[in-house]
Structures are given as C-alpha cells and as structure tokens.
Design a protein around this motif. Structure first.
Motif, short mmCIF file in Angstrom:
data_model
loop_
_atom_site.label_atom_id
_atom_site.label_comp_id
_atom_site.label_asym_id
_atom_site.label_seq_id
_atom_site.Cartn_x
_atom_site.Cartn_y
_atom_site.Cartn_z
N MET A 20 3.80 11.60 -0.79
CA MET A 20 3.51 10.61 0.22
C MET A 20 2.01 10.59 0.48
O MET A 20 1.37 11.63 0.61
CB MET A 20 4.25 10.98 1.53
N ARG A 21 1.49 9.39 0.56
CA ARG A 21 0.08 9.20 0.94
C ARG A 21 0.06 8.30 2.17
O ARG A 21 0.67 7.23 2.17
CB ARG A 21 -0.70 8.57 -0.20
N VAL A 22 -0.62 8.74 3.21
CA VAL A 22 -0.70 8.01 4.47
C VAL A 22 -1.98 7.20 4.51
O VAL A 22 -3.05 7.69 4.14
CB VAL A 22 -0.66 8.99 5.67
N HIS A 23 -1.84 5.96 4.97
CA HIS A 23 -3.01 5.08 5.14
C HIS A 23 -3.04 4.60 6.58
O HIS A 23 -1.98 4.35 7.17
CB HIS A 23 -2.90 3.85 4.22
N ILE A 24 -4.23 4.48 7.13
CA ILE A 24 -4.38 3.91 8.46
C ILE A 24 -5.39 2.78 8.42
O ILE A 24 -6.32 2.78 7.62
CB ILE A 24 -4.80 4.97 9.51
N ASP A 25 -5.19 1.81 9.29
CA ASP A 25 -6.12 0.70 9.46
C ASP A 25 -6.72 0.86 10.85
O ASP A 25 -6.10 0.49 11.86
CB ASP A 25 -5.39 -0.63 9.32
N GLN A 26 -7.89 1.45 10.91
CA GLN A 26 -8.52 1.74 12.20
C GLN A 26 -8.84 0.46 12.97
O GLN A 26 -8.89 0.48 14.19
CB GLN A 26 -9.77 2.58 12.02
N GLU A 27 -9.01 -0.65 12.27
CA GLU A 27 -9.30 -1.91 12.98
C GLU A 27 -8.08 -2.43 13.72
O GLU A 27 -8.21 -3.12 14.73
CB GLU A 27 -9.85 -2.94 12.00
N LYS A 28 -6.89 -2.10 13.26
CA LYS A 28 -5.65 -2.50 13.95
C LYS A 28 -5.30 -1.55 15.08
O LYS A 28 -4.61 -1.93 16.02
CB LYS A 28 -4.47 -2.51 12.97
N GLN B 177 2.61 5.37 1.34
CA GLN B 177 2.85 5.04 -0.06
C GLN B 177 3.44 6.28 -0.70
O GLN B 177 2.94 7.39 -0.51
CB GLN B 177 1.52 4.67 -0.73
N GLN B 178 4.52 6.10 -1.42
CA GLN B 178 5.11 7.23 -2.14
C GLN B 178 4.26 7.50 -3.38
O GLN B 178 3.93 6.59 -4.11
CB GLN B 178 6.55 6.94 -2.53
N VAL B 179 3.92 8.75 -3.56
CA VAL B 179 3.12 9.17 -4.71
C VAL B 179 4.09 9.71 -5.75
O VAL B 179 4.84 10.66 -5.47
CB VAL B 179 2.08 10.24 -4.29
N GLU B 180 4.08 9.10 -6.92
CA GLU B 180 5.08 9.44 -7.93
C GLU B 180 5.08 10.92 -8.30
O GLU B 180 6.12 11.54 -8.34
CB GLU B 180 4.83 8.60 -9.19
N GLY B 181 3.94 11.51 -8.52
CA GLY B 181 3.87 12.93 -8.86
C GLY B 181 4.40 13.81 -7.76
O GLY B 181 5.08 14.79 -7.99
N ALA B 182 4.13 13.44 -6.52
CA ALA B 182 4.59 14.23 -5.38
C ALA B 182 6.12 14.14 -5.26
O ALA B 182 6.77 15.11 -4.91
CB ALA B 182 3.93 13.73 -4.09
N GLU B 183 6.68 12.96 -5.55
CA GLU B 183 8.12 12.81 -5.50
C GLU B 183 8.78 13.74 -6.50
O GLU B 183 9.76 14.39 -6.20
CB GLU B 183 8.52 11.37 -5.79
#
Length: 74
Positions: free
Chosen positions: A1-9, A63-69
């Motif tokens: 899993m990769r976490v993304h944030i949108d600081q503008e939102k 986002q699911q990271v294929e290698g991590a899964e």
C-alpha cells in the motif's frame, strides 16, 4: 500500500491522525496533514482505509503496490 495526500484539499480536520497516528500527522501552524509513513506495514492498512473513508475533504488516497501485495501474501 502506498498512501497519497493532497495537501491543497486538506481542511485540517485531523480525523486521519486520530485513525492512524503512525501514518499521519498535522503541521502545527495550520493543521494540514503530512505523511509519517507513505508505505505503512500491513497491520496499519485497516486504519489507513478508515482514514480515507472518514476524511471530510477526500484528501487521502491509497494505491496498492503490487510487490507489497505479494509480500503480504507470503
């Protein structure tokens, strides 16, 4: 899993920090979220998904990271 944030939102509600304090924190000056761990371990995935679901500004995505899964299944 990769976490993304949108600081503008981000509206600074802090619900993500309450759900997953090992992954999220807030800037002191304005309360905007920042990541402590963009690729949290599997035991935190449920808390991250909860943070995504309850974020009032929809500022967090994963986002699911294929290698991590594959590593999690082993």
């Amino acid at each position: 899993m990769r976490v993304h944030i949108d600081q503008e939102k981000c509206c600074g509600a802090g619900s993500c920090v309450l759900s997953a304090p090992e992954v999220f924190d807030q800037r002191e000056e304005d309360g905007i979220v920042f990541l402590l761990d963009a690729e949290p371990p599997a035991d935190l995935h449920e808390a991250v998904h909860e943070a995504v679901a309850i974020c009032p500004a929809a500022a967090i995505s994963v986002q699911q990271v294929e290698g991590a899964e594959r590593a999690e299944r082993v």
